[in-house]
Scaffold this motif. Sequence first.
Motif, PDB file in Angstrom:
ATOM      1  N   ASN A 102      51.815  45.950  36.421  1.00 12.81           N
ATOM      2  CA  ASN A 102      52.074  44.601  36.927  1.00 12.81           C
ATOM      3  C   ASN A 102      51.702  43.536  35.904  1.00 12.81           C
ATOM      4  O   ASN A 102      52.404  42.541  35.733  1.00 12.81           O
ATOM      5  CB  ASN A 102      51.280  44.379  38.210  1.00 12.81           C
ATOM      6  N   LEU A 103      50.611  43.765  35.175  1.00 13.61           N
ATOM      7  CA  LEU A 103      50.112  42.792  34.209  1.00 13.61           C
ATOM      8  C   LEU A 103      50.953  42.745  32.943  1.00 13.61           C
ATOM      9  O   LEU A 103      51.190  41.669  32.381  1.00 13.61           O
ATOM     10  CB  LEU A 103      48.655  43.123  33.861  1.00 13.61           C
ATOM     11  N   THR A 104      51.453  43.898  32.491  1.00  6.91           N
ATOM     12  CA  THR A 104      52.080  43.958  31.172  1.00  6.91           C
ATOM     13  C   THR A 104      53.603  44.061  31.190  1.00  6.91           C
ATOM     14  O   THR A 104      54.265  43.562  30.286  1.00  6.91           O
ATOM     15  CB  THR A 104      51.532  45.173  30.389  1.00  6.91           C
ATOM     16  N   ILE A 105      54.156  44.735  32.188  1.00  6.36           N
ATOM     17  CA  ILE A 105      55.586  45.036  32.190  1.00  6.36           C
ATOM     18  C   ILE A 105      56.380  44.180  33.171  1.00  6.36           C
ATOM     19  O   ILE A 105      57.472  43.698  32.864  1.00  6.36           O
ATOM     20  CB  ILE A 105      55.809  46.536  32.492  1.00  6.36           C
ATOM     21  N   MET A 106      55.826  43.982  34.366  1.00  4.40           N
ATOM     22  CA  MET A 106      56.595  43.322  35.417  1.00  4.40           C
ATOM     23  C   MET A 106      56.961  41.861  35.132  1.00  4.40           C
ATOM     24  O   MET A 106      58.025  41.405  35.582  1.00  4.40           O
ATOM     25  CB  MET A 106      55.859  43.420  36.752  1.00  4.40           C
ATOM     26  N   ASP A 224      38.291  45.800  43.451  1.00  2.00           N
ATOM     27  CA  ASP A 224      39.708  45.798  43.836  1.00  2.00           C
ATOM     28  C   ASP A 224      40.539  44.735  43.129  1.00  2.00           C
ATOM     29  O   ASP A 224      41.651  44.451  43.550  1.00  2.00           O
ATOM     30  CB  ASP A 224      39.850  45.634  45.352  1.00  2.00           C
ATOM     31  N   ASN A 225      39.989  44.135  42.052  1.00  2.62           N
ATOM     32  CA  ASN A 225      40.825  43.232  41.256  1.00  2.62           C
ATOM     33  C   ASN A 225      40.340  43.225  39.807  1.00  2.62           C
ATOM     34  O   ASN A 225      39.161  43.456  39.523  1.00  2.62           O
ATOM     35  CB  ASN A 225      40.846  41.811  41.847  1.00  2.62           C
ATOM     36  N   LEU A 226      41.268  42.959  38.908  1.00  3.78           N
ATOM     37  CA  LEU A 226      40.977  43.065  37.477  1.00  3.78           C
ATOM     38  C   LEU A 226      40.047  41.956  36.992  1.00  3.78           C
ATOM     39  O   LEU A 226      39.276  42.157  36.056  1.00  3.78           O
ATOM     40  CB  LEU A 226      42.282  43.042  36.672  1.00  3.78           C
ATOM     41  N   GLU A 227      40.123  40.792  37.616  1.00  7.19           N
ATOM     42  CA  GLU A 227      39.255  39.689  37.188  1.00  7.19           C
ATOM     43  C   GLU A 227      37.785  40.046  37.418  1.00  7.19           C
ATOM     44  O   GLU A 227      36.935  39.807  36.555  1.00  7.19           O
ATOM     45  CB  GLU A 227      39.616  38.418  37.959  1.00  7.19           C
ATOM     46  N   LYS A 231      34.722  40.582  34.571  1.00  8.74           N
ATOM     47  CA  LYS A 231      33.450  39.855  34.633  1.00  8.74           C
ATOM     48  C   LYS A 231      32.266  40.821  34.621  1.00  8.74           C
ATOM     49  O   LYS A 231      31.234  40.556  33.984  1.00  8.74           O
ATOM     50  CB  LYS A 231      33.411  38.975  35.875  1.00  8.74           C
ATOM     51  N   ILE A 232      32.395  41.939  35.311  1.00 11.71           N
ATOM     52  CA  ILE A 232      31.310  42.928  35.317  1.00 11.71           C
ATOM     53  C   ILE A 232      31.122  43.517  33.929  1.00 11.71           C
ATOM     54  O   ILE A 232      29.997  43.698  33.458  1.00 11.71           O
ATOM     55  CB  ILE A 232      31.605  44.038  36.349  1.00 11.71           C
TER      56      ILE A 232
END
Length: 299
Positions: A102-106, A224-227, A231-232
Amino acid sequence: MRLEQLYYLVEIYRSKTISLAAERAHISQPALSASISKLEDELGVLLLKRTNQGVYPTEIGETIIEKAKDIIESVEEIKQIAKINNMELKGNISMAVEPGVNLTIMPEVLTNFKYNHPKVDIFIKVGESNNILRDIQSGKADFGIILKSEELLQAKDINLRDLFVDELVLITGKNNSIANKETLTLEEALAQPVVLYNTEYVTNCGISSLLKKYGDINVLFRVDNLEMLEKILLHRDCVSFIPNFMAEEYAKFNELVVIPISDVSLDITIDIIWSSRHHLSMVEKELIKGIKSTCCDVN
C-alpha cells in the motif's frame, strides 16, 4: 460437451448443493442434474459425489473443474474484450492490501487507474496478511495483496497468483547500538527485541510465521500501524523486519537504518488472492492488470 455444462459444473462446486446451484444458474434442479449426468456419460467419468453434507467433486472431477474454470474465465475475457472499447468502466471495488504494498506500489497504481477510469470507486483496507486472508474468505474484500504465509497455503477455495519475490531485511533507529552494522546474521537479528506489524488480537502473522522457522522471536510490541512502529523504533533499542522493496521508502528518513541479513535469505512472495466463489468483474481485472504492470518494475 457444451459450455453451459461447464458453467453448471463450476456452480455446483461453488455452491456445494444442487438446489443452490440451480437457483443461481436459473435452472430447475432436475434439468441441472440431467445436464451434469450427460456430461459424465460423455466423458466416461464420475465428476461429483453426493453426500448428506452436500455435493463434492471426485478426484478427477476436481481436475476437470479447474480446467472448466479456466475455460469459463477465457470465455468471459473474450466477451470483455469485445465490449471494453465501447464501454466506460463503472463500479465499486473493495480490496485489502498488505501495508508495504500500500505504501510503495498502490499510489502509482491508483493514480493511473483513476485517471483512466474515473467512474470506478475503490475502497482499500490496509492490514496484516493473515487478516486480509480472512477478509477474502468472509467476502469483506473482493481481492487482496498479501505476503504468502503458511495460513494462505493451507487455505481452501482461494485463488492466488504470484506478483513478485523479495526478501526480508532489518530496520532500526539510528541510535540503536547495532545501527552501524553493515549486516547482521539472522541469529544476531532474532536476539534483538522485535516490533511486529499486527492488525488483530492474534499472535501469528505472515512475517512471524516465516521467522519462527529459524527460532524463537523476542517480540517487544505488536502494533497495528506503521507510524507507531516507526516511533517505537526511534525510541527503543529494537528492530523490525520489512520486505526489501520497502527499504528505499524507509531510507528517506535519516532517523531509520536498513540492515541486510548476511547468512540467510529470508525469501518472501507477494501474492494477489481472491475467493474461488468470487468471479472477478471487468473493473477488478483491469485494476489487477495495473497492479501486475506496476509490480514488474519492483522485481
